[in-house]
Motif scaffolding. Structure first.
Motif, PDB file in Angstrom:
ATOM      1  N   GLU A 114       1.635  -0.788 -52.804  1.00 17.84           N
ATOM      2  CA  GLU A 114       1.851   0.515 -53.450  1.00 17.84           C
ATOM      3  C   GLU A 114       0.781   1.505 -53.005  1.00 17.84           C
ATOM      4  OE1 GLU A 114       2.326   2.421 -57.956  1.00 17.84           O
ATOM      5  OE2 GLU A 114       2.072   0.260 -57.671  1.00 17.84           O
ATOM      6  N   GLY A 115       1.218   2.697 -52.647  1.00 18.59           N
ATOM      7  CA  GLY A 115       0.293   3.752 -52.247  1.00 18.59           C
ATOM      8  C   GLY A 115      -0.020   3.789 -50.772  1.00 18.59           C
ATOM      9  N   VAL A 116       0.512   2.825 -50.000  1.00 20.63           N
ATOM     10  CA  VAL A 116       0.256   2.784 -48.559  1.00 20.63           C
ATOM     11  C   VAL A 116       1.478   3.332 -47.828  1.00 20.63           C
ATOM     12  CG1 VAL A 116      -0.269   1.334 -46.562  1.00 20.63           C
ATOM     13  CG2 VAL A 116      -1.261   0.790 -48.803  1.00 20.63           C
ATOM     14  N   ARG A 117       1.247   4.208 -46.872  1.00 23.45           N
ATOM     15  CA  ARG A 117       2.332   4.762 -46.067  1.00 23.45           C
ATOM     16  C   ARG A 117       1.970   4.631 -44.590  1.00 23.45           C
ATOM     17  NH1 ARG A 117       0.776  10.019 -44.327  1.00 23.45           N
ATOM     18  NH2 ARG A 117      -1.129  10.730 -45.384  1.00 23.45           N
ATOM     19  N   LEU A 118       2.983   4.661 -43.723  1.00 27.14           N
ATOM     20  CA  LEU A 118       2.769   4.556 -42.296  1.00 27.14           C
ATOM     21  C   LEU A 118       2.881   5.924 -41.637  1.00 27.14           C
ATOM     22  CD1 LEU A 118       4.730   1.293 -41.367  1.00 27.14           C
ATOM     23  CD2 LEU A 118       2.332   1.562 -42.049  1.00 27.14           C
ATOM     24  N   LEU A 119       1.924   6.198 -40.766  1.00 23.71           N
ATOM     25  CA  LEU A 119       1.873   7.469 -40.053  1.00 23.71           C
ATOM     26  C   LEU A 119       1.990   7.196 -38.555  1.00 23.71           C
ATOM     27  CD1 LEU A 119       1.224  10.574 -39.960  1.00 23.71           C
ATOM     28  CD2 LEU A 119      -1.190   9.897 -39.734  1.00 23.71           C
ATOM     29  N   SER A 120       2.990   7.778 -37.897  1.00 24.10           N
ATOM     30  CA  SER A 120       3.133   7.652 -36.445  1.00 24.10           C
ATOM     31  C   SER A 120       2.183   8.625 -35.761  1.00 24.10           C
ATOM     32  CB  SER A 120       4.574   7.951 -36.019  1.00 24.10           C
ATOM     33  OG  SER A 120       5.459   6.980 -36.530  1.00 24.10           O
ATOM     34  N   VAL A 121       1.467   8.150 -34.773  1.00 23.78           N
ATOM     35  CA  VAL A 121       0.464   8.955 -34.076  1.00 23.78           C
ATOM     36  C   VAL A 121       1.112   9.674 -32.906  1.00 23.78           C
ATOM     37  CG1 VAL A 121      -1.647   8.855 -32.690  1.00 23.78           C
ATOM     38  CG2 VAL A 121      -1.437   7.470 -34.772  1.00 23.78           C
ATOM     39  N   MET A 162       1.728   4.253 -31.536  1.00 25.14           N
ATOM     40  CA  MET A 162       0.550   4.008 -32.367  1.00 25.14           C
ATOM     41  C   MET A 162       0.896   4.341 -33.818  1.00 25.14           C
ATOM     42  SD  MET A 162      -2.469   5.602 -29.947  1.00 25.14           S
ATOM     43  CE  MET A 162      -1.481   6.820 -29.062  1.00 25.14           C
ATOM     44  N   THR A 163       0.449   3.496 -34.714  1.00 21.85           N
ATOM     45  CA  THR A 163       0.769   3.659 -36.133  1.00 21.85           C
ATOM     46  C   THR A 163      -0.489   3.422 -36.958  1.00 21.85           C
ATOM     47  OG1 THR A 163       2.976   2.759 -35.682  1.00 21.85           O
ATOM     48  CG2 THR A 163       2.329   2.966 -37.989  1.00 21.85           C
ATOM     49  N   VAL A 164      -0.677   4.257 -37.969  1.00 18.57           N
ATOM     50  CA  VAL A 164      -1.813   4.116 -38.881  1.00 18.57           C
ATOM     51  C   VAL A 164      -1.277   3.957 -40.297  1.00 18.57           C
ATOM     52  CG1 VAL A 164      -3.951   5.136 -39.736  1.00 18.57           C
ATOM     53  CG2 VAL A 164      -3.215   5.592 -37.391  1.00 18.57           C
ATOM     54  N   ALA A 165      -1.802   2.971 -41.012  1.00 15.63           N
ATOM     55  CA  ALA A 165      -1.489   2.823 -42.428  1.00 15.63           C
ATOM     56  C   ALA A 165      -2.477   3.671 -43.217  1.00 15.63           C
ATOM     57  CB  ALA A 165      -1.586   1.359 -42.850  1.00 15.63           C
ATOM     58  N   MET A 166      -1.943   4.542 -44.052  1.00 18.32           N
ATOM     59  CA  MET A 166      -2.766   5.509 -44.773  1.00 18.32           C
ATOM     60  C   MET A 166      -2.681   5.282 -46.277  1.00 18.32           C
ATOM     61  SD  MET A 166      -3.915   7.553 -42.283  1.00 18.32           S
ATOM     62  CE  MET A 166      -4.494   8.978 -43.242  1.00 18.32           C
ATOM     63  N   VAL A 167      -3.791   5.484 -46.953  1.00 13.15           N
ATOM     64  CA  VAL A 167      -3.836   5.550 -48.411  1.00 13.15           C
ATOM     65  C   VAL A 167      -4.388   6.932 -48.741  1.00 13.15           C
ATOM     66  CG1 VAL A 167      -4.773   4.586 -50.528  1.00 13.15           C
ATOM     67  CG2 VAL A 167      -4.208   3.069 -48.619  1.00 13.15           C
ATOM     68  N   GLY A 168      -3.517   7.838 -49.118  1.00 14.08           N
ATOM     69  CA  GLY A 168      -3.943   9.225 -49.234  1.00 14.08           C
ATOM     70  C   GLY A 168      -4.347   9.728 -47.861  1.00 14.08           C
ATOM     71  N   ASP A 169      -5.590  10.218 -47.746  1.00 14.76           N
ATOM     72  CA  ASP A 169      -6.108  10.686 -46.466  1.00 14.76           C
ATOM     73  C   ASP A 169      -6.959   9.633 -45.762  1.00 14.76           C
ATOM     74  OD1 ASP A 169      -4.931  13.201 -46.796  1.00 14.76           O
ATOM     75  OD2 ASP A 169      -6.660  13.970 -47.908  1.00 14.76           O
ATOM     76  N   LEU A 170      -7.001   8.413 -46.309  1.00 15.74           N
ATOM     77  CA  LEU A 170      -7.848   7.360 -45.760  1.00 15.74           C
ATOM     78  C   LEU A 170      -7.053   6.422 -44.863  1.00 15.74           C
ATOM     79  CD1 LEU A 170     -10.582   5.767 -45.778  1.00 15.74           C
ATOM     80  CD2 LEU A 170      -9.621   4.456 -47.695  1.00 15.74           C
ATOM     81  N   PRO A 171      -7.419   6.291 -43.576  1.00 13.08           N
ATOM     82  CA  PRO A 171      -6.773   5.304 -42.710  1.00 13.08           C
ATOM     83  C   PRO A 171      -7.346   3.916 -43.000  1.00 13.08           C
ATOM     84  CG  PRO A 171      -8.446   6.482 -41.461  1.00 13.08           C
ATOM     85  CD  PRO A 171      -8.419   7.102 -42.835  1.00 13.08           C
ATOM     86  N   VAL A 172      -6.469   2.944 -43.280  1.00 14.78           N
ATOM     87  CA  VAL A 172      -6.953   1.609 -43.659  1.00 14.78           C
ATOM     88  C   VAL A 172      -6.553   0.527 -42.652  1.00 14.78           C
ATOM     89  CG1 VAL A 172      -7.000   2.190 -46.108  1.00 14.78           C
ATOM     90  CG2 VAL A 172      -4.934   1.145 -45.121  1.00 14.78           C
ATOM     91  N   CYS A 173      -5.594   0.817 -41.776  1.00 15.70           N
ATOM     92  CA  CYS A 173      -5.177  -0.148 -40.754  1.00 15.70           C
ATOM     93  C   CYS A 173      -4.545   0.642 -39.616  1.00 15.70           C
ATOM     94  CB  CYS A 173      -4.174  -1.155 -41.333  1.00 15.70           C
ATOM     95  SG  CYS A 173      -3.640  -2.453 -40.172  1.00 15.70           S
ATOM     96  N   ALA A 174      -4.747   0.171 -38.391  1.00 16.40           N
ATOM     97  CA  ALA A 174      -4.162   0.849 -37.241  1.00 16.40           C
ATOM     98  C   ALA A 174      -3.695  -0.181 -36.226  1.00 16.40           C
ATOM     99  CB  ALA A 174      -5.185   1.794 -36.597  1.00 16.40           C
ATOM    100  N   GLY A 201      -0.997  -7.751 -46.870  1.00 12.34           N
ATOM    101  CA  GLY A 201       0.271  -7.693 -46.153  1.00 12.34           C
ATOM    102  C   GLY A 201       0.437  -6.496 -45.240  1.00 12.34           C
ATOM    103  N   ILE A 202      -0.602  -5.672 -45.069  1.00 13.40           N
ATOM    104  CA  ILE A 202      -0.467  -4.485 -44.225  1.00 13.40           C
ATOM    105  C   ILE A 202      -0.309  -4.875 -42.764  1.00 13.40           C
ATOM    106  CG2 ILE A 202      -1.531  -2.312 -43.523  1.00 13.40           C
ATOM    107  CD1 ILE A 202      -3.013  -2.279 -46.195  1.00 13.40           C
ATOM    108  N   TYR A 203      -1.099  -5.841 -42.327  1.00 12.32           N
ATOM    109  CA  TYR A 203      -1.002  -6.305 -40.933  1.00 12.32           C
ATOM    110  C   TYR A 203       0.399  -6.825 -40.643  1.00 12.32           C
ATOM    111  CZ  TYR A 203      -2.126  -9.141 -36.767  1.00 12.32           C
ATOM    112  OH  TYR A 203      -2.149  -9.702 -35.514  1.00 12.32           O
ATOM    113  N   ARG A 204       0.956  -7.629 -41.550  1.00 15.12           N
ATOM    114  CA  ARG A 204       2.313  -8.157 -41.358  1.00 15.12           C
ATOM    115  C   ARG A 204       3.350  -7.038 -41.338  1.00 15.12           C
ATOM    116  NH1 ARG A 204       0.173 -11.703 -45.093  1.00 15.12           N
ATOM    117  NH2 ARG A 204       1.370 -10.760 -46.789  1.00 15.12           N
ATOM    118  N   ALA A 205       3.152  -6.041 -42.194  1.00 17.21           N
ATOM    119  CA  ALA A 205       4.097  -4.926 -42.237  1.00 17.21           C
ATOM    120  C   ALA A 205       4.085  -4.141 -40.928  1.00 17.21           C
ATOM    121  CB  ALA A 205       3.774  -4.009 -43.409  1.00 17.21           C
ATOM    122  N   LEU A 206       2.915  -4.003 -40.321  1.00 17.30           N
ATOM    123  CA  LEU A 206       2.834  -3.282 -39.052  1.00 17.30           C
ATOM    124  C   LEU A 206       3.460  -4.076 -37.913  1.00 17.30           C
ATOM    125  CD1 LEU A 206      -0.653  -1.576 -39.306  1.00 17.30           C
ATOM    126  CD2 LEU A 206       1.540  -0.448 -38.966  1.00 17.30           C
TER     127      LEU A 206
END
Length: 254
Positions: A114-121, A162-174, A201-206
């Motif tokens: 919850e609260g994590v979204r994926l951002l395409s670079v 390239m994809t970054v997992a974001m929590v708000g404005d914070l990148p937490v996984c790339a 589970g963020i790594y698996r989701a990516l």
């Protein structure tokens, strides 16, 4: 998946005939510009030819004024090729496991916390986010990675995602993926996660996210040079080890 057939296909498509590869004296090398990767991806050497081939590549890349990498695989010959590279001034980095999975056998859906979204670079600002995660997750400088990714984005954006997992404005996984036109392989890179966000589970989701993209582009396999940390996760998802690879790095002297 048939291990031997998959390894033969990988060797033929990704090592002996890579995009932009050049074969000289039983060595296949790749050269780039800017931050692109430079190095040897395949060799067919023996005890009599190895030292001369190594010296030839050292001279070639010295003429370009760039550092380079010799990717040594577990089945490469001669058996003492690693020792010969060290004697020639190369420095080995940690061993990695080459792992492959058929995309049709991989999960292509995975729930994000919850609260994590994926951002395409798609721009330099996104590359900065990827590089920032790399530095925090792996504890190493991302200067060379940033240069490489900016060059890829400018010169061949259709071959890298390239994809970054974001929590708000914070990148937490790339994580990123390279598509290799003319082959059946797409390769996964990165996957660094900030320590506080690991195990969710963020790594698996990516991985699932990139598998969907690769499938949509007609690729059959995903390939990873896996660290000891990522190997167990990948095995649980269905990846199998093909061989090992060790990066041998040659840095030009001032």
């Amino acid at each position: 998946m048939d291990h031997d057939k998959a390894l033969t296909l990988f060797d033929h498509q990704m090592r002996q005939h890579p995009r932009g590869g050049e074969r000289v004296d039983d060595v296949v090398r790749q050269t780039g510009t800017g931050g692109d990767w430079n190095g040897v991806v395949w060799s067919g050497l023996d005890h009599d030819t190895a030292d001369a081939a190594i010296a030839g590549q050292v001279r070639f890349f010295a003429s370009l004024g760039c550092d380079f990498e010799w990717k040594l695989y577990g089945y490469d010959r001669p058996d003492d090729l690693g020792a010969r590279l060290r004697a020639a001034g190369f420095t080995p980095e940690p061993d990695e496991t080459v792992m492959v999975a058929e995309i049709r056998e991989l999960p292509t859906r995975a729930d994000l916390p919850e609260g994590v979204r994926l951002l395409s670079v798609t721009d330099p600002a996104g590359v900065d986010l990827v590089a920032d995660v790399h530095e925090q997750a792996f504890g190493t400088s991302s200067a060379r990675l940033r240069e490489q990714l900016l060059a890829q984005l400018a010169q061949s954006p259709d071959t890298v995602t390239m994809t970054v997992a974001m929590v708000g404005d914070l990148p937490v996984c790339a994580a990123r993926m390279e598509l290799h036109p003319g082959t059946e392989f797409a390769s996964l890179w990165g996957g660094g996660t900030l320590a506080a966000w690991r195990g969710r589970g963020i790594y698996r989701a990516l991985i699932a996210h990139r598998a969907r993209i690769a499938a949509a582009n007609g690729y059959r396999f995903l390939q990873v040079d896996a660290s000891d940390q990522s190997r167990p996760i990948l095995q649980r998802l269905g990846f199998v080890p093909l061989t090992t690879t060790t990066p041998y790095v040659y840095e030009q002297r001032p």
